[in-house]
Design a protein around this motif. Structure first.
Motif, PDB file in Angstrom:
ATOM      1  N   ASN A  10      36.358 -42.233  22.507  1.00  0.00           N
ATOM      2  CA  ASN A  10      35.066 -42.008  21.872  1.00  0.00           C
ATOM      3  C   ASN A  10      34.056 -41.584  22.927  1.00  0.00           C
ATOM      4  OD1 ASN A  10      32.250 -43.611  21.219  1.00  0.00           O
ATOM      5  ND2 ASN A  10      33.061 -42.483  19.490  1.00  0.00           N
ATOM      6  N   TYR A  11      33.298 -40.527  22.623  1.00  0.00           N
ATOM      7  CA  TYR A  11      32.224 -40.041  23.483  1.00  0.00           C
ATOM      8  C   TYR A  11      30.917 -40.191  22.704  1.00  0.00           C
ATOM      9  CZ  TYR A  11      28.974 -36.710  25.542  1.00  0.00           C
ATOM     10  OH  TYR A  11      27.856 -36.125  26.064  1.00  0.00           O
ATOM     11  N   TYR A  12      29.908 -40.763  23.336  1.00  0.00           N
ATOM     12  CA  TYR A  12      28.597 -40.943  22.709  1.00  0.00           C
ATOM     13  C   TYR A  12      27.529 -40.404  23.663  1.00  0.00           C
ATOM     14  CZ  TYR A  12      24.336 -43.187  21.081  1.00  0.00           C
ATOM     15  OH  TYR A  12      23.056 -43.417  20.646  1.00  0.00           O
ATOM     16  N   HIS A  13      26.608 -39.616  23.139  1.00  0.00           N
ATOM     17  CA  HIS A  13      25.477 -39.108  23.920  1.00  0.00           C
ATOM     18  C   HIS A  13      24.190 -39.545  23.241  1.00  0.00           C
ATOM     19  CE1 HIS A  13      22.827 -36.503  26.211  1.00  0.00           C
ATOM     20  NE2 HIS A  13      22.259 -36.210  25.055  1.00  0.00           N
ATOM     21  N   SER A  14      23.250 -40.011  24.039  1.00  0.00           N
ATOM     22  CA  SER A  14      21.913 -40.338  23.539  1.00  0.00           C
ATOM     23  C   SER A  14      20.900 -39.581  24.373  1.00  0.00           C
ATOM     24  CB  SER A  14      21.636 -41.843  23.655  1.00  0.00           C
ATOM     25  OG  SER A  14      20.290 -42.113  23.281  1.00  0.00           O
ATOM     26  N   GLY A  15      19.982 -38.901  23.703  1.00  0.00           N
ATOM     27  CA  GLY A  15      18.880 -38.244  24.396  1.00  0.00           C
ATOM     28  C   GLY A  15      17.890 -39.285  24.892  1.00  0.00           C
TER      29      GLY A  15
ATOM     30  N   VAL B 160      31.639 -43.338  27.374  1.00  0.00           N
ATOM     31  CA  VAL B 160      33.013 -43.042  26.979  1.00  0.00           C
ATOM     32  C   VAL B 160      33.748 -44.372  26.829  1.00  0.00           C
ATOM     33  CG1 VAL B 160      35.179 -41.930  27.634  1.00  0.00           C
ATOM     34  CG2 VAL B 160      32.994 -40.841  28.211  1.00  0.00           C
ATOM     35  N   ASN B 161      34.406 -44.544  25.688  1.00  0.00           N
ATOM     36  CA  ASN B 161      35.246 -45.707  25.422  1.00  0.00           C
ATOM     37  C   ASN B 161      36.644 -45.199  25.082  1.00  0.00           C
ATOM     38  OD1 ASN B 161      32.942 -47.438  25.537  1.00  0.00           O
ATOM     39  ND2 ASN B 161      32.470 -46.900  23.441  1.00  0.00           N
ATOM     40  N   ALA B 162      37.672 -45.976  25.413  1.00  0.00           N
ATOM     41  CA  ALA B 162      39.037 -45.535  25.124  1.00  0.00           C
ATOM     42  C   ALA B 162      39.940 -46.737  24.896  1.00  0.00           C
ATOM     43  CB  ALA B 162      39.580 -44.691  26.274  1.00  0.00           C
ATOM     44  N   SER B 163      41.026 -46.517  24.145  1.00  0.00           N
ATOM     45  CA  SER B 163      42.026 -47.561  23.934  1.00  0.00           C
ATOM     46  C   SER B 163      43.382 -46.916  23.693  1.00  0.00           C
ATOM     47  CB  SER B 163      41.647 -48.444  22.737  1.00  0.00           C
ATOM     48  OG  SER B 163      41.669 -47.685  21.538  1.00  0.00           O
ATOM     49  N   ILE B 164      44.427 -47.670  24.025  1.00  0.00           N
ATOM     50  CA  ILE B 164      45.797 -47.248  23.739  1.00  0.00           C
ATOM     51  C   ILE B 164      46.601 -48.518  23.470  1.00  0.00           C
ATOM     52  CG2 ILE B 164      46.534 -47.228  26.162  1.00  0.00           C
ATOM     53  CD1 ILE B 164      48.230 -44.695  25.323  1.00  0.00           C
TER      54      ILE B 164
ATOM     55  N   LYS C  81      35.588 -50.078  27.812  1.00  0.00           N
ATOM     56  CA  LYS C  81      34.284 -49.684  27.273  1.00  0.00           C
ATOM     57  C   LYS C  81      33.416 -49.243  28.449  1.00  0.00           C
ATOM     58  CE  LYS C  81      34.395 -52.972  23.454  1.00  0.00           C
ATOM     59  NZ  LYS C  81      33.745 -54.133  22.854  1.00  0.00           N
ATOM     60  N   ASN C  82      32.616 -48.220  28.229  1.00  0.00           N
ATOM     61  CA  ASN C  82      31.748 -47.654  29.267  1.00  0.00           C
ATOM     62  C   ASN C  82      32.595 -47.248  30.482  1.00  0.00           C
ATOM     63  OD1 ASN C  82      29.559 -46.786  30.749  1.00  0.00           O
ATOM     64  ND2 ASN C  82      28.578 -48.780  30.887  1.00  0.00           N
ATOM     65  N   LEU C  83      33.584 -46.433  30.218  1.00  0.00           N
ATOM     66  CA  LEU C  83      34.555 -45.996  31.222  1.00  0.00           C
ATOM     67  C   LEU C  83      33.912 -45.460  32.496  1.00  0.00           C
ATOM     68  CD1 LEU C  83      37.570 -45.388  31.866  1.00  0.00           C
ATOM     69  CD2 LEU C  83      37.221 -43.161  30.813  1.00  0.00           C
TER      70      LEU C  83
ATOM     71  N   PRO D  68      28.130 -53.231  31.893  1.00  0.00           N
ATOM     72  CA  PRO D  68      28.776 -52.231  32.741  1.00  0.00           C
ATOM     73  C   PRO D  68      30.186 -51.966  32.194  1.00  0.00           C
ATOM     74  CG  PRO D  68      28.924 -54.384  33.754  1.00  0.00           C
ATOM     75  CD  PRO D  68      28.078 -54.537  32.505  1.00  0.00           C
ATOM     76  N   ARG D  69      30.998 -51.245  32.942  1.00  0.00           N
ATOM     77  CA  ARG D  69      32.378 -50.998  32.514  1.00  0.00           C
ATOM     78  C   ARG D  69      33.065 -52.344  32.255  1.00  0.00           C
ATOM     79  NH1 ARG D  69      34.690 -49.005  37.042  1.00  0.00           N
ATOM     80  NH2 ARG D  69      33.849 -46.952  36.585  1.00  0.00           N
ATOM     81  N   THR D  70      33.678 -52.458  31.096  1.00  0.00           N
ATOM     82  CA  THR D  70      34.476 -53.631  30.767  1.00  0.00           C
ATOM     83  C   THR D  70      35.827 -53.158  30.263  1.00  0.00           C
ATOM     84  OG1 THR D  70      33.529 -53.728  28.537  1.00  0.00           O
ATOM     85  CG2 THR D  70      32.506 -55.118  30.193  1.00  0.00           C
ATOM     86  N   TYR D  71      36.836 -53.950  30.496  1.00  0.00           N
ATOM     87  CA  TYR D  71      38.171 -53.572  30.059  1.00  0.00           C
ATOM     88  C   TYR D  71      38.964 -54.834  29.735  1.00  0.00           C
ATOM     89  CZ  TYR D  71      38.830 -54.507  35.023  1.00  0.00           C
ATOM     90  OH  TYR D  71      38.804 -55.077  36.262  1.00  0.00           O
ATOM     91  N   GLY D  72      40.014 -54.653  28.979  1.00  0.00           N
ATOM     92  CA  GLY D  72      40.799 -55.807  28.606  1.00  0.00           C
ATOM     93  C   GLY D  72      42.062 -55.436  27.866  1.00  0.00           C
ATOM     94  N   LEU D  73      42.746 -56.458  27.433  1.00  0.00           N
ATOM     95  CA  LEU D  73      43.988 -56.334  26.698  1.00  0.00           C
ATOM     96  C   LEU D  73      43.871 -57.234  25.477  1.00  0.00           C
ATOM     97  CD1 LEU D  73      46.836 -55.045  26.986  1.00  0.00           C
ATOM     98  CD2 LEU D  73      47.565 -57.209  27.989  1.00  0.00           C
ATOM     99  N   SER D  74      44.139 -56.693  24.312  1.00  0.00           N
ATOM    100  CA  SER D  74      44.091 -57.468  23.067  1.00  0.00           C
ATOM    101  C   SER D  74      45.492 -57.559  22.488  1.00  0.00           C
ATOM    102  CB  SER D  74      43.167 -56.802  22.043  1.00  0.00           C
ATOM    103  OG  SER D  74      41.858 -56.714  22.536  1.00  0.00           O
ATOM    104  N   VAL D  75      45.857 -58.741  22.039  1.00  0.00           N
ATOM    105  CA  VAL D  75      47.144 -58.967  21.390  1.00  0.00           C
ATOM    106  C   VAL D  75      46.849 -59.448  19.983  1.00  0.00           C
ATOM    107  CG1 VAL D  75      49.288 -60.307  21.455  1.00  0.00           C
ATOM    108  CG2 VAL D  75      48.214 -59.555  23.592  1.00  0.00           C
TER     109      VAL D  75
END
Length: 141
Positions: free
Chosen positions: A61-66, A84-88, A103-105, A128-135
């Motif tokens: 996901n890409y998000y832009h704010s003016g 930019v947020n991403a998941s796989i 989140k916030n790559l 800030p950038r956060t990341y993790g693993l969800s089960v």
């Protein structure tokens, strides 16, 4: 409509004596609406691919704010920013899943809010950038 004489409209402006003071007879005509950027954009791409008795899935996901102003006088603002947020992940037929996400790559620093008070202006940064693993497990059949 002309402002009422001596009327304070709840707007605080920086004071020459330090801190902030109520704005008196402030004309806000032509200012931007608070917390309303002129342009925002949101773009998402996702996939779901059959793999080994389940599915490999992902999204970006890409998000832009003016530029955004935080109060009616337009003194305090946040410059435009991009997130930019991403998941796989993998989802099995046995109904369990595992997903890696970020989140916030790009670790973009930006404000969630700025609040002027009579003493000073206080700002709160977004995460800030956060990341993790969800089960997970789906109980639905």
């Amino acid at each position: 409509m002309a402002p009422m004489s001596g009327h304070t409209n709840g707007v605080l402006l920086p004071s020459t004596a330090g801190g902030h003071a109520p704005a008196v007879d402030l004309d806000l005509a032509g200012n931007n609406l608070s917390r309303s950027p002129r342009l925002t954009a949101n773009l998402t791409a996702a996939f779901d691919y059959p793999l080994l008795g389940g599915a490999l899935f992902g999204a970006a996901n890409y998000y832009h704010s003016g530029r955004m102003y935080f109060e009616p006088s337009n003194v305090y603002s946040q410059e435009s920013f991009d997130l930019v947020n991403a998941s796989i992940g993998y989802r099995s037929r046995a109904r369990w899943s595992v997903t890696g996400w970020v989140k916030n790559l790009t670790d973009e620093a930006h404000f969630l809010t700025i609040i002027p008070t009579p003493v000073a202006a206080f700002g709160q940064y977004a995460e800030p950038r956060t990341y993790g693993l969800s089960v997970g497990y789906s109980f639905a059949q």
